[in-house]
Design a protein around this motif. Structure first.
Motif, PDB file in Angstrom:
ATOM      1  N   GLN B  12       0.807  -1.232   0.000  1.00 47.59           N
ATOM      2  CA  GLN B  12       0.000   0.000   0.000  1.00 47.59           C
ATOM      3  C   GLN B  12       0.830   1.269   0.000  1.00 47.59           C
ATOM      4  N   HIS B  15      -0.001   4.689   2.775  1.00 47.53           N
ATOM      5  CA  HIS B  15      -1.392   5.106   2.642  1.00 47.53           C
ATOM      6  C   HIS B  15      -2.080   5.195   3.989  1.00 47.53           C
ATOM      7  N   MET B  16      -3.405   5.278   3.963  1.00 48.76           N
ATOM      8  CA  MET B  16      -4.165   5.632   5.164  1.00 48.76           C
ATOM      9  C   MET B  16      -3.732   4.872   6.422  1.00 48.76           C
ATOM     10  N   ASN B  49       0.071  15.583   5.942  1.00 42.22           N
ATOM     11  CA  ASN B  49       1.263  15.847   5.135  1.00 42.22           C
ATOM     12  C   ASN B  49       1.701  14.588   4.401  1.00 42.22           C
ATOM     13  N   ILE B  51      -0.018  11.734   3.561  1.00 39.95           N
ATOM     14  CA  ILE B  51      -0.853  11.105   2.534  1.00 39.95           C
ATOM     15  C   ILE B  51      -0.718  11.752   1.162  1.00 39.95           C
ATOM     16  N   PRO B  52      -0.830  13.090   1.066  1.00 41.07           N
ATOM     17  CA  PRO B  52      -0.696  13.647  -0.288  1.00 41.07           C
ATOM     18  C   PRO B  52       0.725  13.580  -0.843  1.00 41.07           C
ATOM     19  N   CYS B  54       2.123  10.886  -1.371  1.00 40.76           N
ATOM     20  CA  CYS B  54       2.025   9.708  -2.242  1.00 40.76           C
ATOM     21  C   CYS B  54       3.292   8.859  -2.240  1.00 40.76           C
ATOM     22  N   LYS B  56       4.913   5.599  -2.297  1.00 40.70           N
ATOM     23  CA  LYS B  56       4.398   4.287  -2.679  1.00 40.70           C
ATOM     24  C   LYS B  56       5.405   3.181  -2.411  1.00 40.70           C
TER      25      LYS B  56
END
Lengths: 552, 87
Positions: B12, B15-16, B49, B51-52, B54, B56
């Motif tokens: 993931q 992510h969240m 901060n 989460i956006p 990104c 990966k």
């Protein structure tokens, strides 16, 4: 007595609960006592956290751990140092707590939406939820909690929204009354799916009824008895019991074949709107799925679903159906179904405009990813593709060419799919009815969508109460259209189903049997009723009825 | 100030749920926690901060901790990322 449209059968006796969506409006005001304003915000946050914990605990029971964790994530967001810093900063700059909250969350929503990561973009909707919840706390607006409605509640609302349905506990809600909607509106479909008696389109229901008063909801006749007398309560209790008894009798048709009294067999499938519904179709004794609406994958989000995401949903439904037919309708947006991120322009005449297959054929990459996802799912069951709103043979050809392109791609990538996947047409326009013979030569099956077919044939908006008297599938023009579509399919030797509401209409059923329909696709709750109605008629009797009706 | 370079291994990414676990853990420390990624400094204590940003699976990042309990903070951060947030 109040009158409306009986949209979900049955009788409910209970107490009114008014559900009104309040507007989160405020006038930004200057702040003198900065510390007190910061405290207001802190208190709102504390209240929010408490509320969210309760909701998460309830969700854990009703929907599972995953949903509960998403809810708990909202607590993490509101406790975020970046969030507090921004809100406090704005309050120090003289903003009220409402304005500071709104500006801060809008800023983060902007940041999340501006990323090129789909999952992050989706999280922006969580931020919107948080913003609304915080603002309602700050403004002192108490949202009525449907999930906490006591036993014997009659919900009264402008309309039933999907988010409201999430909170409905079937055991406690005995009736639904709305101010808008018709037989085919979302509220009606939801009420029927939950088997809750409903009367829709009751003018000024919200102002005429008040919370706590006793009413009788007669969803069968579209009536509401206000301030019922004891005699009326006795009478309606008896009617309710008789209704429920008849329902139990229908259970006798569970597990039986769908056949006429003279032995002709028919397929009896369900219309579904999510993979979960496939389970309901099976539970309702459906023999497959005649219409899988795929719009749910595209709605309530901020970006297109990926091919993988779609594949997982289609595959999930196919797996649940264990080899029973699954007709997947490709994206049917436009008209009354809006999806903001697709950037569709407002049209003068949306039902005649840029929608469904027309939109998809102009947005090929999006369309191809859906087709590929459906093809990949075809490795897991009897999956079929259906194009909505076909009006010309060229559209079917273009769609089929895209299916071939997608197959080519999957073949080259070594991904499994059904080479012989049937590709059919949803015959729901007057045009498709008139050229049914031409379409039947190139389609693998037809499915008649009577809701739109009736609207387009009669040039009549079913939602407009001034003209809705014209909206009936029993209009001679619509009946001739249906007959011609079925006969042309039979002549071409392809299966022909009906996935509109009319397929469950007891008066329509003998006509469809006589015309030669091969498949009925209805909502899960109608399966047994339709099977019982089909069993009533011999083919000869159905033919005799049809002959009389079609003399007109 | 202490730091370490790492690669994100869980599917993931940040992510969240992983970000929630991470910020909750880092919130316990008084030190500043910064994630250096793609030439940007991301506040390691802020979900909004992270989460956006990104981050990966497969991304190379550097965790920088600065403060009284920087060693403990870094050790826990590294352990969480290296075991893929228990995914």
């Amino acid at each position: 007595m109040l009158k409306g449209i009986g949209a979900s059968e049955g009788f409910g006796i209970g107490k009114v609960m008014i559900v009104e969506e309040k507007k989160l409006e405020y006038t930004p005001h200057a702040v003198n006592d900065i510390d007190a304003e910061k405290q207001r915000y802190a208190d709102a946050v504390a209240a929010f956290i408490e509320e969210t914990k309760e909701q998460a605990a309830a969700l854990r029971v009703s929907a599972g751990d995953k949903e509960a964790e998403i809810m708990e994530g909202h607590i993490g967001i509101i406790n975020d140092p970046g969030m507090k810093m921004s809100v406090d900063g704005l309050i120090e700059g003289g903003n009220c707590a409402e304005a500071a909250t709104e500006q801060t969350l809008d800023m983060f929503i902007g940041i999340f939406s501006a990323t090129d990561d789909e999952m992050t973009q989706q999280r922006a909707s969580d931020l919107k939820d948080i913003k609304n919840a915080l603002l309602s706390i700050l403004l002192g607006i108490n949202e009525v909690k449907i999930s906490e409605a006591p036993a014997g509640t009659v919900l009264v609302a402008k309309e039933v929204t999907p988010s409201m349905t999430a909170g409905i506990n079937k055991d406690n809600i005995v009736g639904i009354i709305t101010e808008t909607g018709s037989q085919t509106s979302h509220s009606a479909i939801l009420a029927r799916a939950m088997e809750i008696p409903a009367v829709l389109s009751v003018p000024n229901a919200l102002s005429q009824l008040s919370s706590g008063e006793q009413v009788i909801v007669d969803g069968t006749n579209g009536e509401i008895v206000t301030a019922p007398s004891e005699a009326e309560i006795t009478d309606y209790t008896a009617r309710r019991d008789a209704f429920l008894r008849e329902k139990r009798e229908l259970e006798m048709f569970r597990g039986r074949r769908t056949q006429s009294a003279s032995g002709e067999e028919y397929e009896l499938c369900c219309n579904i709107g999510s993979p979960k519904d496939a389970g309901k179709a099976i539970a309702a004794d459906g023999e497959g799925v005649g219409l899988f609406r795929t719009e749910f994958l595209f709605m309530d989000r901020t970006a297109l679903p990926t091919e993988d995401e779609q594949f997982e949903a289609y595959k999930a439904a196919a797996v649940i159906l264990k080899g029973k037919p699954l007709i997947i309708r490709t994206l049917d947006i436009g008209g009354d179904k809006e999806i903001p991120y697709l950037g569709l322009e407002k049209e003068e005449n949306p039902f005649m405009g840029f929608r469904a297959i027309r939109y998809c054929l102009k947005n090929r990459e999006m369309f191809k990813s859906q087709i590929k996802a459906i093809l990949r799912a075809s490795a897991f069951g009897d999956v079929r593709i259906m194009f909505p709103l076909i009006t010309a043979v060229e559209e079917l050809r273009e769609g089929k060419a895209l299916v071939e392109e997608a197959k080519e791609y999957l073949r080259a990538s070594g991904i499994a799919f059904n080479e012989n996947i049937p590709v059919g047409v949803m015959t729901e326009t007057a045009a498709s009815g008139v050229i049914a013979d031409l379409l039947a030569k190139e389609a693998d099956f037809f499915s008649i969508g009577t809701n739109d077919l009736t609207g387009y044939t009669m040039a009549c908006d079913r939602g407009n109460s001034d003209v809705s008297y014209l909206y009936s599938p029993f209009q001679p023009s619509v009946l001739r259209m249906i007959k011609s579509i079925i006969e042309n399919a039979v002549k071409a030797g392809i299966p022909v189903g009906m996935c509109g509401e009319a397929a469950a209409n007891p008066m329509m059923i003998p006509l469809l049997m006589s015309f030669g329909l091969t498949e009925f696709s209805v909502s899960a709750v109608s399966v047994l009723k339709v099977r019982k109605n089909i069993a009533k008629w011999t083919k000869a009797e159905a033919d005799a009825v049809a002959e009389k009706v079609m003399i007109v | 100030m202490v730091s370490k370079q790492l690669t994100i291994i869980n599917a993931q990414g940040f992510h969240m749920r992983p970000a929630q676990m991470f910020t909750a853990a880092m919130g316990k420390y008084s030190s500043d926690v910064t994630i250096k990624f793609n030439g940007k400094d991301v506040n390691g204590k802020s979900l909004l901060n992270i989460i956006p940003a990104c981050i990966k699976c497969g991304s190379n990042i550097e965790i920088v901790c600065n403060g009284a309990d920087e060693n403990e903070a870094l050790a826990e951060a590294v352990a969480m990322i290296e075991n893929g947030f228990g995914e």
